[in-house]
Scaffold this motif. Structure first.
Motif, PDB file in Angstrom:
ATOM      1  N   ALA A 186      46.133  13.519   3.643  1.00 35.54           N
ATOM      2  CA  ALA A 186      44.766  14.025   3.473  1.00 35.54           C
ATOM      3  C   ALA A 186      44.731  15.180   2.477  1.00 35.54           C
ATOM      4  CB  ALA A 186      44.210  14.478   4.823  1.00 35.54           C
ATOM      5  N   TYR A 187      45.755  16.011   2.505  1.00 34.43           N
ATOM      6  CA  TYR A 187      45.863  17.143   1.575  1.00 34.43           C
ATOM      7  C   TYR A 187      45.915  16.656   0.134  1.00 34.43           C
ATOM      8  CZ  TYR A 187      48.470  20.865  -0.900  1.00 34.43           C
ATOM      9  OH  TYR A 187      48.911  21.804  -1.808  1.00 34.43           O
ATOM     10  N   ILE A 188      46.737  15.648  -0.123  1.00 34.70           N
ATOM     11  CA  ILE A 188      46.863  15.130  -1.482  1.00 34.70           C
ATOM     12  C   ILE A 188      45.558  14.481  -1.940  1.00 34.70           C
ATOM     13  CG2 ILE A 188      47.996  13.366  -2.885  1.00 34.70           C
ATOM     14  CD1 ILE A 188      49.558  15.973  -2.543  1.00 34.70           C
ATOM     15  N   LYS A 189      44.893  13.782  -1.064  1.00 30.82           N
ATOM     16  CA  LYS A 189      43.612  13.171  -1.430  1.00 30.82           C
ATOM     17  C   LYS A 189      42.605  14.235  -1.829  1.00 30.82           C
ATOM     18  CE  LYS A 189      44.153   8.953   1.301  1.00 30.82           C
ATOM     19  NZ  LYS A 189      43.737   8.211   2.516  1.00 30.82           N
ATOM     20  N   SER A 190      42.630  15.383  -1.152  1.00 31.48           N
ATOM     21  CA  SER A 190      41.732  16.486  -1.511  1.00 31.48           C
ATOM     22  C   SER A 190      42.057  17.028  -2.894  1.00 31.48           C
ATOM     23  CB  SER A 190      41.844  17.618  -0.482  1.00 31.48           C
ATOM     24  OG  SER A 190      41.366  17.212   0.773  1.00 31.48           O
ATOM     25  N   LEU A 191      43.348  17.191  -3.181  1.00 31.79           N
ATOM     26  CA  LEU A 191      43.749  17.687  -4.504  1.00 31.79           C
ATOM     27  C   LEU A 191      43.370  16.693  -5.592  1.00 31.79           C
ATOM     28  CD1 LEU A 191      47.314  19.211  -3.882  1.00 31.79           C
ATOM     29  CD2 LEU A 191      45.079  20.355  -3.799  1.00 31.79           C
ATOM     30  N   GLU A 192      43.584  15.415  -5.320  1.00 29.50           N
ATOM     31  CA  GLU A 192      43.274  14.387  -6.311  1.00 29.50           C
ATOM     32  C   GLU A 192      41.776  14.277  -6.577  1.00 29.50           C
ATOM     33  OE1 GLU A 192      47.043  11.333  -5.552  1.00 29.50           O
ATOM     34  OE2 GLU A 192      45.130  10.975  -4.553  1.00 29.50           O
ATOM     35  N   GLY A 193      40.967  14.781  -5.659  1.00 30.25           N
ATOM     36  CA  GLY A 193      39.518  14.757  -5.851  1.00 30.25           C
ATOM     37  C   GLY A 193      38.989  15.883  -6.717  1.00 30.25           C
ATOM     38  N   LEU A 194      39.825  16.862  -7.032  1.00 29.57           N
ATOM     39  CA  LEU A 194      39.397  17.981  -7.874  1.00 29.57           C
ATOM     40  C   LEU A 194      39.195  17.515  -9.313  1.00 29.57           C
ATOM     41  CD1 LEU A 194      41.827  20.743  -6.556  1.00 29.57           C
ATOM     42  CD2 LEU A 194      39.397  20.490  -5.997  1.00 29.57           C
ATOM     43  N   ASP A 195      38.143  18.009  -9.942  1.00 30.95           N
ATOM     44  CA  ASP A 195      37.845  17.595 -11.324  1.00 30.95           C
ATOM     45  C   ASP A 195      38.993  17.937 -12.272  1.00 30.95           C
ATOM     46  OD1 ASP A 195      35.383  16.575 -10.603  1.00 30.95           O
ATOM     47  OD2 ASP A 195      34.270  18.380 -11.156  1.00 30.95           O
ATOM     48  N   SER A 196      39.604  19.097 -12.078  1.00 36.93           N
ATOM     49  CA  SER A 196      40.697  19.502 -12.959  1.00 36.93           C
ATOM     50  C   SER A 196      41.891  18.559 -12.812  1.00 36.93           C
ATOM     51  CB  SER A 196      41.131  20.942 -12.653  1.00 36.93           C
ATOM     52  OG  SER A 196      41.515  21.080 -11.289  1.00 36.93           O
ATOM     53  N   HIS A 197      42.146  18.103 -11.602  1.00 38.19           N
ATOM     54  CA  HIS A 197      43.248  17.161 -11.368  1.00 38.19           C
ATOM     55  C   HIS A 197      42.945  15.826 -12.043  1.00 38.19           C
ATOM     56  CE1 HIS A 197      45.924  14.397  -9.209  1.00 38.19           C
ATOM     57  NE2 HIS A 197      46.647  15.463  -8.874  1.00 38.19           N
TER      58      HIS A 197
END
Length: 208
Positions: A186-197
């Motif tokens: 779930a943590y990685i999915k949140s990071l992958e959802g960031l526009d910068s990512h």
């Protein structure tokens, strides 16, 4: 201006993502891995003797090592991505920044290397059990820490997330552990959802 010497499929994606997040001008110098050895090209040694990436040039200085680069860039351009010094949160922040390359990276790499060796028929006695034990210990600890959290420290994006995201994202993709460590997934999915990512991943895909 920051110059990032960026090798595809490497730790350098951390720095590319960080630069996209903070929005400062930067120059991207591209390097590609050998299609036969998967190693970095010799041309990187002209920038730094180790011939590895990431490497940045900033204010006339060449800086290697992901952690040092992340801390240097944040200190100069994005202090909001680090808790205030002298606070408990800052101590946690430093621990998680160094956790990524110390505690987390080694067992992940051991499992990856072990997997490749077993596929070629190599018999490994000690390494298999050691890698499995260490990996499960470290990633269970991280998974427990992320219970109910979106980010590692203070529930806000910090340099620690840029450092650890690469290791964990690589582990999920290479070892198929999503179902075992649900909080990490779930943590990685949140990071992958960031526009910068997303922007960094688009740039990386174009380089590949």
């Amino acid at each position: 201006m920051i110059k990032l010497h960026h090798l595809n499929a490497s730790r350098s994606i951390r720095i590319l993502w960080l630069l996209e997040e903070i929005g400062v001008p930067y120059e991207l110098v591209q390097y590609k891995r050998s299609t036969t050895t998967n190693l970095a090209p010799e041309s990187l040694k002209a920038i730094h003797p180790l011939g590895k990436s990431p490497v940045i040039e900033i204010d006339g200085q060449v800086i290697a090592e992901s952690g040092a680069i992340v801390e240097s860039i944040i200190s100069k351009y994005a202090p909001h991505l680090a808790p205030s010094e002298g606070t408990p949160e800052h101590t946690d922040y430093l621990q998680w920044i160094h956790f990524s390359e110390s505690s987390a990276m080694l067992p992940f790499l051991l499992k990856v290397f072990n997997k490749h060796e077993l596929q070629t028929g190599t018999k490994l006695n000690f390494l298999t059990d050691y890698a499995e034990t260490e990996f499960n210990k470290v990633f269970a600890y991280l998974n427990n820490h992320l219970e109910g959290k979106t980010f590692l420290v203070g529930n806000t994006l910090t340099g620690a997330d840029f450092m650890l995201g690469f290791v964990v994202e690589s582990a999920l993709k290479n070892l198929n552990i999503d179902d075992k460590f649900l909080n990490i997934s779930a943590y990685i999915k949140s990071l992958e959802g960031l526009d910068s990512h997303k922007r960094a991943m688009r740039i990386e895909s174009q380089l590949d």
